[in-house]
Design a protein around this motif. Structure first.
Motif, PDB file in Angstrom:
ATOM      1  N   THR B 457       0.826  -1.209   0.000  1.00 35.45           N
ATOM      2  CA  THR B 457       0.000   0.000   0.000  1.00 35.45           C
ATOM      3  C   THR B 457       0.859   1.258   0.000  1.00 35.45           C
ATOM      4  OG1 THR B 457      -1.714  -1.179   1.203  1.00 35.45           O
ATOM      5  CG2 THR B 457      -1.820   1.213   1.245  1.00 35.45           C
ATOM      6  N   LEU B 458       1.817   1.313   0.911  1.00 33.70           N
ATOM      7  CA  LEU B 458       2.650   2.513   0.996  1.00 33.70           C
ATOM      8  C   LEU B 458       3.431   2.726  -0.297  1.00 33.70           C
ATOM      9  CD1 LEU B 458       3.965   2.215   4.662  1.00 33.70           C
ATOM     10  CD2 LEU B 458       2.167   3.719   3.799  1.00 33.70           C
ATOM     11  N   LEU B 459       4.017   1.645  -0.823  1.00 35.32           N
ATOM     12  CA  LEU B 459       4.794   1.781  -2.054  1.00 35.32           C
ATOM     13  C   LEU B 459       3.925   2.262  -3.213  1.00 35.32           C
ATOM     14  CD1 LEU B 459       7.148  -1.345  -2.027  1.00 35.32           C
ATOM     15  CD2 LEU B 459       7.762   1.053  -1.743  1.00 35.32           C
ATOM     16  N   MET B 460       2.715   1.708  -3.298  1.00 36.26           N
ATOM     17  CA  MET B 460       1.855   2.080  -4.416  1.00 36.26           C
ATOM     18  C   MET B 460       1.374   3.521  -4.299  1.00 36.26           C
ATOM     19  SD  MET B 460       2.089  -0.187  -6.426  1.00 36.26           S
ATOM     20  CE  MET B 460       3.558  -0.932  -5.817  1.00 36.26           C
ATOM     21  N   GLU B 461       1.186   3.976  -3.072  1.00 34.06           N
ATOM     22  CA  GLU B 461       0.823   5.386  -2.920  1.00 34.06           C
ATOM     23  C   GLU B 461       1.985   6.278  -3.345  1.00 34.06           C
ATOM     24  OE1 GLU B 461      -2.125   6.631   0.261  1.00 34.06           O
ATOM     25  OE2 GLU B 461      -1.123   4.914   1.174  1.00 34.06           O
ATOM     26  N   LEU B 462       3.191   5.844  -3.044  1.00 41.38           N
ATOM     27  CA  LEU B 462       4.357   6.605  -3.505  1.00 41.38           C
ATOM     28  C   LEU B 462       4.384   6.666  -5.026  1.00 41.38           C
ATOM     29  CD1 LEU B 462       7.223   5.484  -1.109  1.00 41.38           C
ATOM     30  CD2 LEU B 462       6.098   7.699  -1.234  1.00 41.38           C
ATOM     31  N   VAL B 463       4.108   5.511  -5.664  1.00 44.89           N
ATOM     32  CA  VAL B 463       4.074   5.482  -7.127  1.00 44.89           C
ATOM     33  C   VAL B 463       3.053   6.501  -7.642  1.00 44.89           C
ATOM     34  CG1 VAL B 463       3.305   4.074  -9.088  1.00 44.89           C
ATOM     35  CG2 VAL B 463       4.844   3.104  -7.401  1.00 44.89           C
ATOM     36  N   THR B 519       9.488 -11.952   8.548  1.00 41.84           N
ATOM     37  CA  THR B 519       8.774 -10.867   9.225  1.00 41.84           C
ATOM     38  C   THR B 519       9.733  -9.754   9.633  1.00 41.84           C
ATOM     39  OG1 THR B 519       7.314 -12.556  10.101  1.00 41.84           O
ATOM     40  CG2 THR B 519       7.115 -10.369  11.047  1.00 41.84           C
ATOM     41  N   ILE B 520      10.865 -10.133  10.216  1.00 44.84           N
ATOM     42  CA  ILE B 520      11.806  -9.100  10.670  1.00 44.84           C
ATOM     43  C   ILE B 520      12.272  -8.243   9.491  1.00 44.84           C
ATOM     44  CG2 ILE B 520      14.132  -8.730  11.594  1.00 44.84           C
ATOM     45  CD1 ILE B 520      13.550 -11.148  13.443  1.00 44.84           C
ATOM     46  N   ILE B 521      12.653  -8.908   8.406  1.00 44.26           N
ATOM     47  CA  ILE B 521      13.088  -8.147   7.221  1.00 44.26           C
ATOM     48  C   ILE B 521      12.008  -7.159   6.803  1.00 44.26           C
ATOM     49  CG2 ILE B 521      13.591  -8.324   4.751  1.00 44.26           C
ATOM     50  CD1 ILE B 521      15.018 -10.931   5.332  1.00 44.26           C
ATOM     51  N   HIS B 522      10.779  -7.636   6.792  1.00 46.21           N
ATOM     52  CA  HIS B 522       9.713  -6.780   6.269  1.00 46.21           C
ATOM     53  C   HIS B 522       9.300  -5.684   7.247  1.00 46.21           C
ATOM     54  CE1 HIS B 522       9.581  -9.676   3.036  1.00 46.21           C
ATOM     55  NE2 HIS B 522       8.972  -8.726   2.350  1.00 46.21           N
ATOM     56  N   ILE B 523       9.449  -5.966   8.522  1.00 44.75           N
ATOM     57  CA  ILE B 523       9.168  -4.886   9.477  1.00 44.75           C
ATOM     58  C   ILE B 523      10.200  -3.777   9.306  1.00 44.75           C
ATOM     59  CG2 ILE B 523       9.243  -4.284  11.934  1.00 44.75           C
ATOM     60  CD1 ILE B 523       7.735  -6.840  12.497  1.00 44.75           C
ATOM     61  N   ILE B 524      11.452  -4.189   9.077  1.00 47.28           N
ATOM     62  CA  ILE B 524      12.489  -3.172   8.850  1.00 47.28           C
ATOM     63  C   ILE B 524      12.178  -2.367   7.589  1.00 47.28           C
ATOM     64  CG2 ILE B 524      14.938  -2.839   8.304  1.00 47.28           C
ATOM     65  CD1 ILE B 524      15.485  -5.315  10.077  1.00 47.28           C
ATOM     66  N   THR B 526       9.283  -1.863   6.213  1.00 49.40           N
ATOM     67  CA  THR B 526       8.135  -0.994   6.496  1.00 49.40           C
ATOM     68  C   THR B 526       8.580   0.238   7.261  1.00 49.40           C
ATOM     69  OG1 THR B 526       6.921  -3.040   6.819  1.00 49.40           O
ATOM     70  CG2 THR B 526       5.751  -1.010   7.320  1.00 49.40           C
ATOM     71  N   TYR B 527       9.447   0.026   8.234  1.00 49.19           N
ATOM     72  CA  TYR B 527       9.908   1.148   9.047  1.00 49.19           C
ATOM     73  C   TYR B 527      10.564   2.205   8.171  1.00 49.19           C
ATOM     74  CZ  TYR B 527      12.872   3.870  12.131  1.00 49.19           C
ATOM     75  OH  TYR B 527      13.490   4.909  12.750  1.00 49.19           O
ATOM     76  N   PHE B 528      11.439   1.751   7.252  1.00 51.68           N
ATOM     77  CA  PHE B 528      12.150   2.742   6.441  1.00 51.68           C
ATOM     78  C   PHE B 528      11.220   3.432   5.442  1.00 51.68           C
ATOM     79  CE2 PHE B 528      16.000   0.604   7.985  1.00 51.68           C
ATOM     80  CZ  PHE B 528      16.686   1.743   8.392  1.00 51.68           C
ATOM     81  N   TYR B 532      10.580   7.394   5.433  1.00 56.88           N
ATOM     82  CA  TYR B 532      10.767   8.178   4.211  1.00 56.88           C
ATOM     83  C   TYR B 532       9.524   9.030   3.935  1.00 56.88           C
ATOM     84  CZ  TYR B 532      11.236   9.196  -0.767  1.00 56.88           C
ATOM     85  OH  TYR B 532      11.295   9.832  -1.980  1.00 56.88           O
ATOM     86  N   ILE B 533       8.361   8.391   4.003  1.00 56.12           N
ATOM     87  CA  ILE B 533       7.121   9.127   3.720  1.00 56.12           C
ATOM     88  C   ILE B 533       6.941  10.261   4.719  1.00 56.12           C
ATOM     89  CG2 ILE B 533       4.604   8.960   3.699  1.00 56.12           C
ATOM     90  CD1 ILE B 533       4.883   6.182   2.588  1.00 56.12           C
ATOM     91  N   TYR B 534       7.227   9.968   5.984  1.00 63.18           N
ATOM     92  CA  TYR B 534       7.018  10.983   7.008  1.00 63.18           C
ATOM     93  C   TYR B 534       7.937  12.182   6.787  1.00 63.18           C
ATOM     94  CZ  TYR B 534       6.202  13.161  11.483  1.00 63.18           C
ATOM     95  OH  TYR B 534       5.851  14.054  12.440  1.00 63.18           O
ATOM     96  N   LYS B 535       9.198  11.893   6.491  1.00 63.81           N
ATOM     97  CA  LYS B 535      10.169  12.979   6.318  1.00 63.81           C
ATOM     98  C   LYS B 535       9.926  13.771   5.053  1.00 63.81           C
ATOM     99  CE  LYS B 535      13.839  12.244   9.319  1.00 63.81           C
ATOM    100  NZ  LYS B 535      15.084  11.545   9.597  1.00 63.81           N
ATOM    101  N   LYS B 536       9.498  13.072   4.000  1.00 69.41           N
ATOM    102  CA  LYS B 536       9.399  13.714   2.687  1.00 69.41           C
ATOM    103  C   LYS B 536       7.967  14.133   2.362  1.00 69.41           C
ATOM    104  CE  LYS B 536      13.622  13.029   1.024  1.00 69.41           C
ATOM    105  NZ  LYS B 536      14.537  14.026   0.617  1.00 69.41           N
TER     106      LYS B 536
END
Ligand code: ATP
Ligand code: MG
Lengths: 241, 545
Positions: B457-463, B519-524, B526-528, B532-536
């Protein structure tokens, strides 16, 4: 209070659509923004409301910078865009209620204001219809109702009279007067000189991005006599109508 | 065909295949390549399929049965597809207000519109029908007149099914005054189509134990059905006979019936079409229901925003059908058929299979497979990649309300997460039904799917934020020819790859290990993305003005 300090904006490099604009609209004042098509009125308004970022300069709404403290600045703005593009799939009442939620208007005040505003504009009976079925003027009216719902201090309206019938136009002018009299600030753009003359405490004329006159309408008339280029511009604006 | 009809057809056709000429050449090439791949794939699929059926039938010298089934399939397909096209071209194209003032006879408008649909059908035939006909010709080694006559049959044959579906739609529209709630009406046809497709595949699956004998039996049964129907459906017999026997007389018969049908259509059509369609123009049917101002409810900003998003999505049939429906219906369709196939086996086997599958799937690889299936379905969910574009010129609304851009990105993504999760739940229910996996396993899959849909979802909104398509006047522009919609696929493929890359080395471990790492990889990740979205957030909205 709206304070515009040396603001510039260019969409294309090297062509400033708004050029070092400096302007202050005080509380209790109705300010009319005049200019021919493409002069930069909408661009200025978009920067004031936070839709566009200015390249240079600052814009303060009641002392709050629209770029740095956007959220709290926007809370004090009621904005009517130049085209009433809204969520056509929502019913009128849903839209207004949504705006009420967004601007956090208390339930009882909200009910009273919705009824008041929509009855004044004669769209109360249409509130239960999807806005898709509204005419252009009705859409304009509901956008105005939505913008004024939270009774924000600063009204910013981009050509609000276009599409309104004479009665609605009259009512809106009355509302603007009342709002200013209560110590608030009204800023709107228009092509109709007649409106500017009768309504505004002060007017500003913008042409090709540059503010070329600020003052009362009387000042403007006086200045017109001895300034040929301003007179040409005046004619240009009047011919639009 | 007279000149007026010809030029009107041309205009309507252009209109219905709206191209965006201002698009970059590169995009056009990419689209073309994509279409070629998909078309080629479909054609090849039909080719292989026909080849096998014809070969099987040849063993008992009954290969001509194929033509009957084939033509019936074409007719059925055209009737369904025709209904969708007829609804759009005749009722929802919104061009009538421009056409009616022109000096045209009703008949000319009617014919032009039918032509538009007919041309669409010919394209469909090109896709589905030409290859099987050629394969039949090659396998039965017939002469050149077979190809000529078959070609003519393919030209004439679709007209009657098309007329039938058009008339059906016209009758429905004039009786139900479908125009009144046209939004809801527009939903009926695709849903009907899906249900029909579902029913057909149910009927045709039956046993999955594929011995040739049984296949033959099935085919013969199908043939009986064809014969039964061809008695009622008068163009089927002449069309079949014309192709099988290369019989010109039968072809003539088909042509004559079609001409009669065509004339009847013009007669009936000009009676009922304009009555229904003109009513359609005045879409503002006023149901004067007074509102009760006291029934107003206040909501928190987040809730009211999400509800607004969902309302607009649901009330806009084009968005709903294109963005939501596929990912919710596809799993039901595909997995439903799969389950039906499995459960129609003898029950003893079923239990054995269930327990075997159950233990197989509760492993890293099994989990990766479930992730792959889910990602595939997610990639058809277009709510997030159109989240901004759907607002069109109204998107500036987001910029002047006092709600932070970051929050709005989150709110606009929530519907995508909700519907993705519905998809995920459907898939997991099927997994449970077929394989009786443990609840712990299901719960872990659920969590992983949830994280995946959030990332998607987040990636597609960025797109969408990077390349929003805001300047549209019809909703089709957002969902058709929007290259942004390739991205869900790309991300889906990547995720599937990642899942297997992690799962394969771990294949002898417990699925807990795999789930933990994944899960750990994907939580990381998601965090980044979130950071990114928050900062930009401010820069991200620069394109909207
Ligand atoms: N999105 C854009 N991209 C590029 N240039 C733009 C864009 N929007 C406006 N402009 C340019 O900026 C200038 C000012 O436009 P603006 O819309 O502010 O005029 P306006 O005074 O509101 O005119 P009108 O009376 O027609 O509403 C024009 O020259 C216009 O061409
Ligand atoms: Mg403007």
């Amino acid at each position: 209070m709206i304070k515009i300090e040396n603001v510039s904006k260019s969409y294309v490099k090297g062509k400033k659509s708004v050029d070092t604009l400096d302007l202050e609209i005080k509380d209790g004042e109705i300010f009319g923004f005049l200019g021919p098509n493409g002069a930069g009125k909408t661009t200025t308004i978009k920067m004031i409301t936070g839709i566009l970022n200015s390249d240079e300069g600052h814009i303060l709404i009641d002392g709050k910078d629209i770029k740095k403290e956007g959220i709290s600045a926007k809370k004090n703005i009621g904005f009517v865009p130049d085209t009433p593009d809204i969520f056509l799939k929502l019913k009128g009442i849903e839209y207004l209620n949504f705006m009420g939620d967004i601007y956090e208007v208390q339930a009882d005040i909200r009910k009273r204001r919705i009824e008041e505003l929509t009855k004044k504009f004669g769209i109360f009976d249409n509130l239960n219809e999807e806005m898709q079925s509204y005419s252009h003027g009705m859409r304009q009216k509901i956008v105005i109702c939505g913008a004024l719902l939270s009774n924000p201090k600063n009204w910013i309206l981009d050509e609000p009279m276009t599409g309104l019938d004479p009665k609605a136009s009259f009512d809106l002018k009355e509302m603007m007067r009342k709002h200013a009299k209560e110590g608030n600030c009204v800023f709107f753009s228009t092509h109709v000189l007649d409106v500017a003359e009768k309504l505004c405490d002060r007017v500003g004329i913008i042409n090709k991005g540059k503010l070329i006159f600020v003052g009362t309408f009387e000042d403007m008339k006086a200045k017109l006599k001895d300034n040929g280029s301003l007179e040409d511009l005046f004619l240009e604006i009047t011919q639009d109508e | 065909m007279n000149k007026k009809i010809f030029s009107l057809t041309k205009v309507l056709l252009k209109n219905s295949f709206q191209r965006y000429d201002n698009k970059k050449q590169r995009n056009k090439v990419a689209t073309a390549i994509l279409y070629i791949i998909v078309f080629g794939y479909v054609m090849a699929l039909f080719g292989v399929f026909s080849f096998q059926i014809i070969n099987t039938l040849k063993q008992i010298n009954q290969e001509s049965i194929f033509i009957g089934m084939f033509l019936m399939g074409v007719a059925l397909f055209i009737i369904i597809q025709g209904m969708v096209s007829a609804t759009n071209v005749f009722y929802f194209s919104r061009d009538l207000e421009y056409i009616l003032p022109l000096p045209l006879k009703p008949r000319e408008i009617l014919i032009s519109k039918l032509n538009v649909i007919l041309i669409t059908e010919y394209i469909v035939e090109l896709l589905f029908a030409v290859v099987p006909i050629i394969i039949y010709g090659v396998l039965t080694a017939v002469g050149i007149q077979y190809y000529i006559i078959s070609f003519l049959v393919l030209l004439i044959f679709p007209i009657i099914p098309l007329i039938i579906s058009t008339i059906i739609i016209m009758i429905i529209m004039s009786f139900t005054k479908g125009a009144k709630n046209k939004d809801r009406f527009q939903l009926i046809v695709p849903i009907l189509g899906i249900i029909l497709a579902f029913a057909i595949s149910f009927a045709s699956t039956g046993s999955s134990d594929i011995s040739e004998k049984e296949v033959l039996e099935k085919l013969l049964q199908a043939n009986q059905m064809v014969e039964l129907i061809s008695d009622k459906f008068i163009i089927l017999k002449p069309a079949i006979n014309a192709i099988i026997n290369s019989n010109i007389l039968e072809l003539l018969k088909l042509a004559i019936i079609t001409i009669i049908g065509y004339l009847a259509f013009i007669l009936i059509g000009s009676k009922i079409y304009f009555r229904g369609a003109i009513g359609n123009l005045s879409s503002g049917n006023k149901t004067k229901k007074k509102i009760k101002i006291n029934s107003i409810k206040t909501r928190k900003i987040g809730k009211t925003y999400v509800i607004k998003e969902i309302k607009i999505l649901f009330r806009n049939p084009i968005f709903f059908v294109q963005c939501v429906l596929p990912s919710v219906f596809m799993p039901i369709l595909v997995l439903g058929i799969a389950i039906f196939t499995i459960s129609s086996n003898e029950s003893n086997d079923l239990q054995a299979i269930t327990s075997i599958l159950g233990s197989l799937v509760q492993s890293p690889i099994g989990m990766a497979v479930i992730i792959a299936v889910t990602e595939f379905m997610y990639s058809m969910l277009y709510i997030a990649p159109t989240a901004i574009s759907r607002d069109g010129s109204n998107a500036i609304f987001m910029k002047y309300i006092p709600v932070s851009y970051y929050k709005q990105i989150i709110y606009k993504g929530i519907p995508n997460v909700i519907f993705g999760t519905i998809t995920s739940i459907i898939i997991l229910i099927f997994v449970y039904l077929v394989m009786r996996v443990s609840f712990v396993f299901l719960a872990i899959c659920f969590v992983i799917n949830l994280i995946l849909i959030i990332i998607q979802t987040l990636l597609m909104e960025l797109v969408d934020l990077k390349k929003p398509k805001l300047d549209w006047s019809t909703e089709y522009a957002v969902v058709k020819q929007n290259l942004n919609l390739l991205w869900p696929f790309v991300v889906g493929l990547l995720e599937i790859m990642v899942a297997f890359v992690i799962a394969i080395p771990l294949k002898n471990n417990s699925y807990f290990v795999f789930a933990g790492i994944f899960t750990i990889i994907h939580i990381i990740i998601t965090y980044f993305i979130n950071r990114y979205i928050y900062k930009k957030q401010n820069e991200l909205f620069d394109k909207i003005m």
